[in-house]
Each structure stands twice: as structure tokens, then as C-alpha cells.
Write a protein that holds these residues in place. Sequence first.
Motif, PDB file in Angstrom:
ATOM      1  N   LEU A  12      12.437  -6.088  11.208  1.00  0.00           N
ATOM      2  CA  LEU A  12      12.098  -6.495   9.875  1.00  0.00           C
ATOM      3  C   LEU A  12      12.484  -5.097   9.054  1.00  0.00           C
ATOM      4  CD1 LEU A  12       9.569  -8.860  10.155  1.00  0.00           C
ATOM      5  CD2 LEU A  12      11.510  -9.516   9.782  1.00  0.00           C
ATOM      6  N   GLU A  13      12.456  -4.039   9.859  1.00  0.00           N
ATOM      7  CA  GLU A  13      12.543  -2.573   8.836  1.00  0.00           C
ATOM      8  C   GLU A  13      11.443  -2.263   8.278  1.00  0.00           C
ATOM      9  OE1 GLU A  13      16.848  -2.285   8.091  1.00  0.00           O
ATOM     10  OE2 GLU A  13      17.125  -2.084   9.858  1.00  0.00           O
ATOM     11  N   LEU A  14      10.375  -2.684   8.286  1.00  0.00           N
ATOM     12  CA  LEU A  14       9.060  -2.877   7.236  1.00  0.00           C
ATOM     13  C   LEU A  14       8.008  -1.399   7.911  1.00  0.00           C
ATOM     14  CD1 LEU A  14       7.491  -6.255   7.535  1.00  0.00           C
ATOM     15  CD2 LEU A  14       8.847  -5.149   5.838  1.00  0.00           C
ATOM     16  N   LEU A  15       8.391  -0.724   8.792  1.00  0.00           N
ATOM     17  CA  LEU A  15       8.259   0.474   8.826  1.00  0.00           C
ATOM     18  C   LEU A  15       8.218   1.469   8.173  1.00  0.00           C
ATOM     19  CD1 LEU A  15       5.920   1.928  10.749  1.00  0.00           C
ATOM     20  CD2 LEU A  15       7.833   3.804  12.641  1.00  0.00           C
ATOM     21  N   TYR A  16       7.696   2.369   7.420  1.00  0.00           N
ATOM     22  CA  TYR A  16       7.844   3.192   6.110  1.00  0.00           C
ATOM     23  C   TYR A  16       7.921   3.335   5.105  1.00  0.00           C
ATOM     24  CZ  TYR A  16       7.503   6.464  10.220  1.00  0.00           C
ATOM     25  OH  TYR A  16       6.782   7.349  11.494  1.00  0.00           O
ATOM     26  N   ILE A  43       0.372  -1.826   3.613  1.00  0.00           N
ATOM     27  CA  ILE A  43      -0.413  -3.134   3.311  1.00  0.00           C
ATOM     28  C   ILE A  43      -0.470  -3.630   4.589  1.00  0.00           C
ATOM     29  CG2 ILE A  43      -0.595  -5.460   2.346  1.00  0.00           C
ATOM     30  CD1 ILE A  43       1.689  -4.468  -0.354  1.00  0.00           C
ATOM     31  N   LEU A  44       0.098  -4.249   5.086  1.00  0.00           N
ATOM     32  CA  LEU A  44      -0.387  -4.310   6.419  1.00  0.00           C
ATOM     33  C   LEU A  44      -1.617  -4.039   6.908  1.00  0.00           C
ATOM     34  CD1 LEU A  44      -0.403  -6.658   8.895  1.00  0.00           C
ATOM     35  CD2 LEU A  44       1.383  -5.586   9.816  1.00  0.00           C
ATOM     36  N   ALA A  45      -1.616  -2.658   7.422  1.00  0.00           N
ATOM     37  CA  ALA A  45      -2.940  -1.774   7.689  1.00  0.00           C
ATOM     38  C   ALA A  45      -4.342  -2.264   7.394  1.00  0.00           C
ATOM     39  CB  ALA A  45      -2.071  -0.357   7.984  1.00  0.00           C
ATOM     40  N   GLN A  46      -4.105  -1.541   5.713  1.00  0.00           N
ATOM     41  CA  GLN A  46      -5.025  -1.726   4.880  1.00  0.00           C
ATOM     42  C   GLN A  46      -5.848  -3.698   4.976  1.00  0.00           C
ATOM     43  OE1 GLN A  46      -5.037  -0.726   0.763  1.00  0.00           O
ATOM     44  NE2 GLN A  46      -4.364   1.624   1.693  1.00  0.00           N
ATOM     45  N   VAL A  47      -4.756  -4.114   5.538  1.00  0.00           N
ATOM     46  CA  VAL A  47      -5.418  -5.189   5.496  1.00  0.00           C
ATOM     47  C   VAL A  47      -5.864  -5.851   6.597  1.00  0.00           C
ATOM     48  CG1 VAL A  47      -4.972  -8.205   6.086  1.00  0.00           C
ATOM     49  CG2 VAL A  47      -3.830  -7.024   4.092  1.00  0.00           C
ATOM     50  N   MET A  87       0.255   7.143   9.100  1.00  0.00           N
ATOM     51  CA  MET A  87       1.157   7.060  10.176  1.00  0.00           C
ATOM     52  C   MET A  87       1.980   5.919  10.233  1.00  0.00           C
ATOM     53  SD  MET A  87      -1.578   6.360  12.952  1.00  0.00           S
ATOM     54  CE  MET A  87      -1.090   6.111  14.706  1.00  0.00           C
ATOM     55  N   VAL A  88       2.175   4.569   8.965  1.00  0.00           N
ATOM     56  CA  VAL A  88       3.145   3.679   9.277  1.00  0.00           C
ATOM     57  C   VAL A  88       3.538   3.652   8.146  1.00  0.00           C
ATOM     58  CG1 VAL A  88       1.042   1.855  10.052  1.00  0.00           C
ATOM     59  CG2 VAL A  88       1.100   1.872   7.757  1.00  0.00           C
ATOM     60  N   GLY A  89       3.316   5.191   6.776  1.00  0.00           N
ATOM     61  CA  GLY A  89       3.796   4.730   5.530  1.00  0.00           C
ATOM     62  C   GLY A  89       4.775   6.295   5.418  1.00  0.00           C
ATOM     63  N   GLY A  90       4.466   7.575   6.077  1.00  0.00           N
ATOM     64  CA  GLY A  90       5.056   8.627   6.629  1.00  0.00           C
ATOM     65  C   GLY A  90       4.630  10.199   5.344  1.00  0.00           C
ATOM     66  N   ASN A  91       4.306   9.061   4.290  1.00  0.00           N
ATOM     67  CA  ASN A  91       3.691   9.872   2.766  1.00  0.00           C
ATOM     68  C   ASN A  91       5.355  10.534   2.439  1.00  0.00           C
ATOM     69  OD1 ASN A  91       2.577  10.798   1.247  1.00  0.00           O
ATOM     70  ND2 ASN A  91       2.592  13.451   2.449  1.00  0.00           N
ATOM     71  N   ILE A  92       6.487   9.146   2.002  1.00  0.00           N
ATOM     72  CA  ILE A  92       7.773   9.440   1.432  1.00  0.00           C
ATOM     73  C   ILE A  92       7.387   9.923   0.010  1.00  0.00           C
ATOM     74  CG2 ILE A  92      10.139   8.937   1.688  1.00  0.00           C
ATOM     75  CD1 ILE A  92       9.501   6.993   4.209  1.00  0.00           C
ATOM     76  N   LYS A  93       8.379  10.893  -0.660  1.00  0.00           N
ATOM     77  CA  LYS A  93       8.103  11.036  -1.724  1.00  0.00           C
ATOM     78  C   LYS A  93       8.332   9.953  -2.608  1.00  0.00           C
ATOM     79  CE  LYS A  93       9.351  14.269  -5.629  1.00  0.00           C
ATOM     80  NZ  LYS A  93       9.934  15.936  -5.096  1.00  0.00           N
ATOM     81  N   GLY A  94       7.608   9.826  -3.690  1.00  0.00           N
ATOM     82  CA  GLY A  94       9.292   8.343  -4.592  1.00  0.00           C
ATOM     83  C   GLY A  94       8.944   7.181  -3.939  1.00  0.00           C
ATOM     84  N   GLN A  95       8.494   7.128  -2.529  1.00  0.00           N
ATOM     85  CA  GLN A  95       8.313   5.619  -1.457  1.00  0.00           C
ATOM     86  C   GLN A  95       7.227   5.572  -1.309  1.00  0.00           C
ATOM     87  OE1 GLN A  95      11.578   5.215   0.906  1.00  0.00           O
ATOM     88  NE2 GLN A  95      12.740   6.851   0.059  1.00  0.00           N
ATOM     89  N   THR A  96       6.418   5.803  -0.458  1.00  0.00           N
ATOM     90  CA  THR A  96       4.905   5.351   0.309  1.00  0.00           C
ATOM     91  C   THR A  96       4.224   6.379  -0.246  1.00  0.00           C
ATOM     92  OG1 THR A  96       6.012   6.561   2.715  1.00  0.00           O
ATOM     93  CG2 THR A  96       6.779   4.661   1.863  1.00  0.00           C
ATOM     94  N   ARG A  97       4.457   7.501  -0.712  1.00  0.00           N
ATOM     95  CA  ARG A  97       2.749   8.387  -1.081  1.00  0.00           C
ATOM     96  C   ARG A  97       2.478   7.844  -2.064  1.00  0.00           C
ATOM     97  NH1 ARG A  97       5.272  14.096  -2.506  1.00  0.00           N
ATOM     98  NH2 ARG A  97       5.925  14.308  -0.206  1.00  0.00           N
ATOM     99  N   VAL A  98       1.029   7.612  -1.408  1.00  0.00           N
ATOM    100  CA  VAL A  98      -0.089   7.540  -2.396  1.00  0.00           C
ATOM    101  C   VAL A  98      -1.276   8.321  -2.593  1.00  0.00           C
ATOM    102  CG1 VAL A  98      -0.240   5.046  -2.045  1.00  0.00           C
ATOM    103  CG2 VAL A  98      -1.429   6.812  -0.331  1.00  0.00           C
ATOM    104  N   MET A  99      -2.340   7.912  -3.564  1.00  0.00           N
ATOM    105  CA  MET A  99      -3.439   9.605  -3.852  1.00  0.00           C
ATOM    106  C   MET A  99      -3.622  10.090  -2.584  1.00  0.00           C
ATOM    107  SD  MET A  99      -3.051   9.848  -6.962  1.00  0.00           S
ATOM    108  CE  MET A  99      -4.686  10.352  -6.798  1.00  0.00           C
ATOM    109  N   THR A 100      -4.076   9.084  -1.513  1.00  0.00           N
ATOM    110  CA  THR A 100      -4.940  10.038  -0.346  1.00  0.00           C
ATOM    111  C   THR A 100      -3.831  10.810   0.312  1.00  0.00           C
ATOM    112  OG1 THR A 100      -4.660   8.220   0.951  1.00  0.00           O
ATOM    113  CG2 THR A 100      -6.476   8.110  -0.132  1.00  0.00           C
ATOM    114  N   THR A 101      -2.670  10.374   0.652  1.00  0.00           N
ATOM    115  CA  THR A 101      -1.490  11.011   1.182  1.00  0.00           C
ATOM    116  C   THR A 101      -1.256  12.415   0.491  1.00  0.00           C
ATOM    117  OG1 THR A 101      -0.412   9.755   0.606  1.00  0.00           O
ATOM    118  CG2 THR A 101      -1.127   9.664   2.945  1.00  0.00           C
TER     119      THR A 101
END
Length: 217
Positions: free
Chosen positions: A80-84, A90-94, A162-176
Motif C-alpha cells: 500500500l506504500e503508506l509508510l512515511y 494517523i494509523l499510529a495515533q488511532v 518512526m512512521v512519518g519520518g519527519n519529512i519536510k513539507g510532507q510529514t513534519r508536524v509540530m512535535t517532530t
Amino acid sequence: MWAARGELAGILGLSLLVSGVAIVLSMVVGVPAGVFLALRRFPGRRFLVALVNTGMGLPPVVVGLFVFLLLSRAGPFGPLELLYTPWAMILAQVIIAGPLVVGITLAAIQGLDEKLRLQILSLGASRTQYYWRLVQEARLSLVAALAAGFGSVISEVGAVMMVGGNIKGQTRVMTTAIVLATRQGEFPLALALGGLLLLLALGVNWLFTVVQQRQRP
């Protein structure tokens, strides 16, 4: 440097989107599950309740590892290529917020007066009407479940890293973003982001509190 306003707005927006979708999904699944566990008796129920209670204290890094293994290329959902991606976060937070919602709902429904249940049944309510009426009576606790679940995921960092990777502009959120600024020695920026995250959490929980207190009889 992602301190630019546009990038900061993007990080804020993604934080709210990921945690907002996660808590909505947790409520959609968790409230019916909590009501079911509170009202039904079946073999293995106590074990399920024990699992829920254990899940309320799950270490986020363990959740992150579990989701990572599920979504990695060698995992069952690798194709499914959902990692990162935000969906992995969202899955981890659920998984983190879900047990909180189930556990608080279970306790709230079980805490209702037995006479109330008998009264609803005596009025000829269908099973659906019966469950809905109990949920309405427990609504103050459900708002508390919503606030507790949101608070747990908006401030979470281990699993989303771990699952988002803290990628700039894609998966970076406040905590990371705070973790990255700290690692780079940008302490004033990390403190500023931390203060902004606290204000965000305070604002959302203030809304929950207003709704909850308005519902008080």
C-alpha cells in the motif's frame, strides 16, 4: 529554514489534520466498542477489558514500531506504500487514542444509574434507541474522552517520528519539528514551537471545555 511563515502554517495545519482525523476515527470506533463492552456479557470480555486498560498506557514508540512493521516493504501492508505518509501517522495515533476512548466510554456507561437503564427499557425503546439514550446520558464523559484522546496524540512524537519520518513539507508536524530544532541547537526556535504547540492544545481543549460545561445539567 522552515521558520518561514508559510512552512510553519503548513506544519501547524498538518498537525491539526493528522491529530483531528485520528481522534475522529478513534471516536467513531471507540465509542461503540466501549458501549458494547459495558453492556454485553460474553466469554473473553474480561480479557478484552484488560487489553483496553493495557492499551491506555501503550508506549508510543512500541506503537510506532508495530505500525512500522505492518507498513514496511516486508510487512503485510507494504504494497500500500503508506509508510512515511500522513496516513501512517494517523494509523499510529488511532492506536494510541483508541484505547483511551474505549476505556473512558466503558467506565462512563457502566457508571450510569441502573434505574435509568430499566426506565429506558420500560418505555419500549429499541436496542438502538437504548444505546443512543445511554450515550446521550454519558455525553459529558465522552467529551472528556475526546479531550484526553486529542491531548495524547497532538503531543505525541515517538510514533509519528518512526512512521512519518519527519519529512519536510510532507510529514513534519509540530512535535517532530521541535525535536529537529533541538537536535540542530536551535533552542530559541524549539522553545517558540513548544509554546505554540501548548497554545494550540490549550485552544482546542478550551473549546472542548466550553462544550462540556454547556452540557452540564
